[in-house]
Each structure stands twice: as C-alpha cells, then as structure tokens.
Design a protein around this motif. Structure first.
Motif, PDB file in Angstrom:
ATOM      1  N   VAL A 157       0.852  -1.205   0.000  1.00 27.15           N
ATOM      2  CA  VAL A 157       0.000   0.000   0.000  1.00 27.15           C
ATOM      3  C   VAL A 157       0.881   1.246   0.000  1.00 27.15           C
ATOM      4  CG1 VAL A 157      -1.613   1.357   1.421  1.00 27.15           C
ATOM      5  CG2 VAL A 157      -2.034  -1.085   1.036  1.00 27.15           C
ATOM      6  N   VAL A 158       1.887   1.262   0.878  1.00 30.37           N
ATOM      7  CA  VAL A 158       2.788   2.427   0.958  1.00 30.37           C
ATOM      8  C   VAL A 158       3.541   2.606  -0.366  1.00 30.37           C
ATOM      9  CG1 VAL A 158       4.866   3.330   2.084  1.00 30.37           C
ATOM     10  CG2 VAL A 158       3.027   2.360   3.462  1.00 30.37           C
ATOM     11  N   LEU A 159       4.038   1.507  -0.910  1.00 30.06           N
ATOM     12  CA  LEU A 159       4.793   1.574  -2.162  1.00 30.06           C
ATOM     13  C   LEU A 159       3.944   2.187  -3.272  1.00 30.06           C
ATOM     14  CD1 LEU A 159       7.290   0.747  -3.890  1.00 30.06           C
ATOM     15  CD2 LEU A 159       6.075  -1.387  -4.335  1.00 30.06           C
ATOM     16  N   PHE A 160       2.739   1.620  -3.454  1.00 28.72           N
ATOM     17  CA  PHE A 160       1.906   2.113  -4.560  1.00 28.72           C
ATOM     18  C   PHE A 160       1.429   3.545  -4.302  1.00 28.72           C
ATOM     19  CE2 PHE A 160       1.787  -2.365  -5.704  1.00 28.72           C
ATOM     20  CZ  PHE A 160       1.983  -2.274  -7.079  1.00 28.72           C
ATOM     21  N   ALA A 161       1.142   3.862  -3.030  1.00 23.41           N
ATOM     22  CA  ALA A 161       0.713   5.230  -2.707  1.00 23.41           C
ATOM     23  C   ALA A 161       1.812   6.228  -3.066  1.00 23.41           C
ATOM     24  CB  ALA A 161       0.370   5.320  -1.217  1.00 23.41           C
ATOM     25  N   LEU A 162       3.050   5.877  -2.722  1.00 22.87           N
ATOM     26  CA  LEU A 162       4.169   6.789  -3.017  1.00 22.87           C
ATOM     27  C   LEU A 162       4.426   6.884  -4.517  1.00 22.87           C
ATOM     28  CD1 LEU A 162       6.666   5.877  -0.131  1.00 22.87           C
ATOM     29  CD2 LEU A 162       5.181   7.892  -0.313  1.00 22.87           C
ATOM     30  N   VAL A 163       4.306   5.759  -5.197  1.00 18.77           N
ATOM     31  CA  VAL A 163       4.525   5.761  -6.650  1.00 18.77           C
ATOM     32  C   VAL A 163       3.502   6.669  -7.324  1.00 18.77           C
ATOM     33  CG1 VAL A 163       4.298   4.322  -8.729  1.00 18.77           C
ATOM     34  CG2 VAL A 163       5.648   3.508  -6.801  1.00 18.77           C
ATOM     35  N   ILE A 164       2.252   6.530  -6.871  1.00 22.14           N
ATOM     36  CA  ILE A 164       1.190   7.348  -7.497  1.00 22.14           C
ATOM     37  C   ILE A 164       1.352   8.816  -7.106  1.00 22.14           C
ATOM     38  CG2 ILE A 164      -1.301   7.786  -7.498  1.00 22.14           C
ATOM     39  CD1 ILE A 164      -1.530   4.626  -7.167  1.00 22.14           C
ATOM     40  N   LYS A 165       1.614   9.052  -5.821  1.00 26.04           N
ATOM     41  CA  LYS A 165       1.717  10.443  -5.348  1.00 26.04           C
ATOM     42  C   LYS A 165       2.865  11.207  -6.011  1.00 26.04           C
ATOM     43  CE  LYS A 165       1.831  13.291  -1.227  1.00 26.04           C
ATOM     44  NZ  LYS A 165       2.108  13.339   0.214  1.00 26.04           N
ATOM     45  N   TYR A 166       3.967  10.503  -6.161  1.00 21.98           N
ATOM     46  CA  TYR A 166       5.159  11.210  -6.669  1.00 21.98           C
ATOM     47  C   TYR A 166       5.477  10.865  -8.115  1.00 21.98           C
ATOM     48  CZ  TYR A 166       5.821  12.528  -1.857  1.00 21.98           C
ATOM     49  OH  TYR A 166       5.622  13.061  -0.618  1.00 21.98           O
TER      50      TYR A 166
ATOM     51  N   ARG B 289       7.032  18.915 -13.067  1.00 20.08           N
ATOM     52  CA  ARG B 289       7.675  18.319 -11.874  1.00 20.08           C
ATOM     53  C   ARG B 289       8.411  17.043 -12.279  1.00 20.08           C
ATOM     54  NH1 ARG B 289       4.143  15.870  -7.180  1.00 20.08           N
ATOM     55  NH2 ARG B 289       4.319  14.058  -8.533  1.00 20.08           N
ATOM     56  N   PRO B 290       9.672  17.176 -12.576  1.00 19.69           N
ATOM     57  CA  PRO B 290      10.420  15.990 -13.015  1.00 19.69           C
ATOM     58  C   PRO B 290      10.587  14.979 -11.872  1.00 19.69           C
ATOM     59  CG  PRO B 290      11.896  17.840 -12.670  1.00 19.69           C
ATOM     60  CD  PRO B 290      10.519  18.369 -12.454  1.00 19.69           C
ATOM     61  N   THR B 291      10.747  13.733 -12.228  1.00 17.43           N
ATOM     62  CA  THR B 291      10.976  12.702 -11.216  1.00 17.43           C
ATOM     63  C   THR B 291      12.311  12.969 -10.536  1.00 17.43           C
ATOM     64  OG1 THR B 291       9.986  11.272 -12.828  1.00 17.43           O
ATOM     65  CG2 THR B 291      10.871  10.220 -10.875  1.00 17.43           C
ATOM     66  N   ARG B 292      12.331  12.798  -9.203  1.00 18.52           N
ATOM     67  CA  ARG B 292      13.553  13.102  -8.451  1.00 18.52           C
ATOM     68  C   ARG B 292      14.258  11.800  -8.069  1.00 18.52           C
ATOM     69  NH1 ARG B 292      14.498  15.003  -2.848  1.00 18.52           N
ATOM     70  NH2 ARG B 292      12.347  14.513  -2.372  1.00 18.52           N
ATOM     71  N   HIS B 293      15.530  11.786  -8.258  1.00 18.65           N
ATOM     72  CA  HIS B 293      16.294  10.612  -7.829  1.00 18.65           C
ATOM     73  C   HIS B 293      16.546  10.698  -6.326  1.00 18.65           C
ATOM     74  CE1 HIS B 293      19.019   7.287  -7.895  1.00 18.65           C
ATOM     75  NE2 HIS B 293      19.986   8.036  -7.363  1.00 18.65           N
ATOM     76  N   ILE B 294      16.125   9.671  -5.594  1.00 20.23           N
ATOM     77  CA  ILE B 294      16.261   9.661  -4.130  1.00 20.23           C
ATOM     78  C   ILE B 294      17.306   8.620  -3.738  1.00 20.23           C
ATOM     79  CG2 ILE B 294      15.052   9.204  -1.972  1.00 20.23           C
ATOM     80  CD1 ILE B 294      12.483  10.098  -3.419  1.00 20.23           C
ATOM     81  N   THR B 295      18.293   9.038  -2.988  1.00 22.19           N
ATOM     82  CA  THR B 295      19.333   8.087  -2.567  1.00 22.19           C
ATOM     83  C   THR B 295      18.972   7.416  -1.253  1.00 22.19           C
ATOM     84  OG1 THR B 295      20.529   9.811  -1.392  1.00 22.19           O
ATOM     85  CG2 THR B 295      21.172   9.411  -3.695  1.00 22.19           C
TER      86      THR B 295
END
Lengths: 221, 245
Positions: free
Chosen positions: B36-45, B51-57
């Motif tokens: 749920v968290v994974l898909f929520a974050l994928v959809i939200k961000y 708003r380009p996709t941001r690379h998160i380390t």
C-alpha cells in the motif's frame, strides 16, 4: 453518419496480448491421440524410464524385458496391478513400484492401447545372466511347466500362461522366488497367481530354479 | 481456522495451525502495508508536467527512517514468530512423549508400507502385521513411528495430523503422533521422489480401540481374515489380508 474510428496502437497491442494469453492457456490442453496405436505409444512414455524405450527392460530397477510380450498378458497384469491384486505385498518392492504406474492409466482403453503397443515392439533376447544345468532344467520344465506354458515356452493364452521363452532369466527367477515365498500370487482374486504358487514349489531349491532358467535361456521367443 | 479446510486429527495439529496463523497474520500485515505504501508513493510522486521525477538516494535523515523504523518493527515481529516456533518445534520434534505403540513405516518408490505389532503389542514378533498403503492406529494413543526409506529420499506426510518428516535411505528416523479423531486420512509423499511421486499415497485409519482390536485379530489370524471387516472404511483396491506377511 457513423464516424470511421481507427484502432489505437495500444488497443491493437492489448488485443494481441489477449490472443497470446488465450493461445498459451489452451496450448497444453491436448487430450492425447484418439488413434489406439498412437495412444499406446504416447502412454508408453511413462513406462520407458524403467522398461526402456524399446521395452527391453532394466534389471537395475527390476523392470523386466517386455518387448513383444503378448497384449492379453500385459493387459491382464496391468489390470491386476490396478485392482491391487498384484503389487500389494509388503515385500514386493518391484510390484509396489509398478502399481502406481498401472494406476496412472486412466481407463481400460488406455490399458489395452499400451498393451498392444508393447506387443508391437520387436522382441529382444538378452544374454543369460544365470548359470545352471540346462539338461536337468529341460526335464524339470517339461515335467512341471510345459503343460501350461507350452513345450517351447511359447505360452498359452487359453490357460492364461505367458510366454517364457526369451524372457530374462533374472526376472523369471525373481518371480519364481516370489511365488514360492507367497509374495506374489497370495491374493484371492489373482487366480493365475494362486495357481502358480504350488507349481513354483515343485522347484524345491535355488539349483532347480537355475536349471530351469538355464534351459529357458536356450529357447528363442 | 485452518480446520475449515483440512481436518485436525492429532493432538499437535492445533499448535501447528496457530503458528501458521500467527506467521500468516504478521507477514500478511507487513506485506499489505508495504505494498500500500509503495503504490501510494509511486502514485503520489509520479511524473507530472513541470515536476520531473527526483532521484532519491535514501541517505537523508527524514528518508532514512522509512527504512529503519519498519526494519526494527519487522525484527520485533520475527522474534514474536521465532519464540513460539521454537516451542512448537521442541514439543513436536524433540520432546517425544512415551510411546503406547510403535509402528515402522517404510517408504519406497512409490508406496508406503507399514509394520505394526500384532495382538502381543510388540514389534518384531511372529504376529506382526505388515500392510501396504494402509496404517491402522487407535484413537487417543501415542504412537512412535520408525521411518525408513528403501531407496531414495521421501517425505512422510499426514496433512490432517500436521505431520511431515523426511525419510532418508540408511537412516531410521523416529517421530510421534497421537491421533485424536476417528476417521480415514491421507498419507502423501511430499518429497519429489521420481516418476510415480504424485501417485505415492496411502491412508491412515484411526479406529476406536474395539475396532482396532478386531482388525488386529483378523489380520494376525489368517483363518479369520474372511470375516466381515471392521466399520472403518477400507479402500476398494486395498486388500489388507493379502498384504500381510
């Protein structure tokens, strides 16, 4: 007027994917051949790992040479295994191995088809593996065994006695020992097996068995 | 809960079921939450115009706790699983209650055969009963089994008892069970053992003491074998009297 719509590439890909999924789903749904000869050959693939593709058997796993064995006999034995009248004795290790294989044949037609395929295989004769006095075995054979199994060990379907000529000596000796010990032929529904038990006891010792085997090794199928 | 789908017919079946339920609940909770968290974050961000996709380390402190907090919680859950798992293992596999009866189980390609004591109650005596494909036991009696393989590796499994034990050639492995419900239950091989593995099945028949005593007498005395069978169901293709030594 109706507008002529073109399918989008995405819709085309979706349609192709659905067709592929359907195709893969039904790809394994073959019900086997309806031709009896072909069906027998297909079914024999389950037998080949032990009995070999040519039906010549494998003594390492106790699988006899069945190439060219008469269909009536193969069919009868398979039915006995399926019914549990053979291969259900605690000490019949090879019989117990064979039984589930026979049970895996789904119908009487399948049993018949595989039996006919076995009969169609060219007979294979292996070199003797046992030594004995063939002359003494000749006398013993004609005294005890020939009345049912035929003078030349050719078998007699009327008496439900299988061919012995050309059958591997190690296998016949093993079966005789099993008959003598009551490991085979102990089931009340195995009429032929029950008949064989007293006959096997006539061969009183291991030498007598080996002598008959040495004689049978001189016969050709 | 599992009993709705498969009967629990041994004294330790429920402890296995409870352990399974605990594992399923804890692992299932984390699986669903993580997805749920994974898909929520994928959809939200997800990528949006402007708003380009941001690379998160994942090195920043506020991001790092997304890993450490669940990690610690999962380890705590592991401990919650491991403690009862060790207790169940100990009670079933290591602490064997004293045997009221001992049976010998032989695995081979592709059949189960059994040696049980006759009316004298002792193994390796004249009246032992040897059977193929069927094990007859008394309800509410503790059985030890000596498991052997005649050829390759097999696994002796009675799902209704929640019992599973590998059989290794050259070794005699002892285990136990105490059936607590009369009935006929499947025995299966659960270790791939060759071409006929799928057909390597048997049955354990749990009988009342009276029925079992009658079965023992019938099978230990060939002259009585033709008498009517005990009420316990016997498969059509299994002839116990003939399977006797």
């Amino acid at each position: 007027m109706r507008e002529n719509k073109k399918l989008a590439p995405r819709q085309i890909m979706f349609g192709i994917s659905l067709l592929l999924v359907f195709g893969f789903s039904v790809a394994g749904c073959g019900l086997g051949s309806t031709n009896a000869a072909m069906r027998g050959q297909e079914l024999f693939q389950n037998c080949a790992p032990c009995h070999q593709a040519d039906g010549s058997g494998n003594p390492q796993v106790g699988a006899p040479n069945i190439a060219g064995m008469k269909a009536w006999y193969v069919q009868a034995q398979l039915q006995k295994f399926r019914a549990g009248t053979r291969g259900m004795h605690f000490s019949d290790v090879e019989g117990m191995r064979m039984r589930p294989m026979a049970v895996s044949l789904a119908s009487d037609d399948d049993v018949k088809a595989v039996a006919q395929y076995v009969e169609s295989l060219p007979t294979v004769k292996h070199a003797p593996t046992l030594t004995g006095d063939a002359h003494a075995g000749d006398n013993q054979f004609h005294l005890v065994c020939a009345s049912c199994h035929g003078i030349n060990g050719e078998g007699n379907p009327d008496l439900k006695a299988p061919r012995l000529a050309g059958v591997d000596d190690w296998y016949l000796a093993t079966q005789l020992r099993k008959f003598k010990a009551g490991i085979r032929g102990n089931n009340s529904k195995d009429m032929e097996g029950r008949l064989m038990r007293p006959m096997s006891r006539v061969l009183t010792d291991e030498d007598a068995i080996r002598n008959v085997m040495a004689y049978l090794d001189t016969l050709n199928p | 809960m599992y009993e709705r789908y498969i009967t629990a017919a041994s004294t330790y079946a429920h402890s296995i079921d409870h352990l399974f339920l605990l594992i399923a609940a804890l692992v299932g909770f984390w699986l669903i939450l993580a997805e749920v968290v994974l898909f929520a974050l994928v959809i939200k961000y997800r990528e949006k115009e402007g708003r380009p996709t941001r690379h998160i380390t994942g090195e920043e402190k506020e991001l790092h706790r997304w890993i450490t907090i669940p990690h610690v919680l999962v380890i705590l859950c592991d401990i919650v699983i491991v403690v009862p798992a060790i207790l169940v293992w100990y009670n079933i596999k290591q602490a064997q209650p004293p045997a009221e009866q001992t049976v010998r189980v032989y695995a081979q390609q592709w059949a189960w055969s059994f040696q049980e004591p006759g009316p004298d109650g002792k193994l390796d005596t004249e009246d032992d009963i040897r059977t193929v494909g069927e094990l007859h036991v008394t309800v509410n009696a503790t059985y030890h089994f000596e498991l052997m393989s005649r050829d390759v590796v097999h696994s002796f499994a009675i799902p209704s008892f929640r019992l599973k034990q590998d059989a290794l050639p050259g070794r005699t492995i002892t285990g136990w069970f105490r059936p607590n419900r009369v009935g006929t239950y499947d025995i299966q091989c659960t270790q791939m053992c060759g071409l006929g593995h799928a057909l390597m099945a048997g049955r354990v028949i749990v009988e009342t003491q009276q029925d079992h005593a009658a079965w023992l007498i019938r099978n230990a005395n060939p002259s009585l074998a033709s008498l009517p069978a005990a009420p316990a169901p016997v498969p059509e293709n299994t002839t116990m009297a003939e399977a006797r030594r």
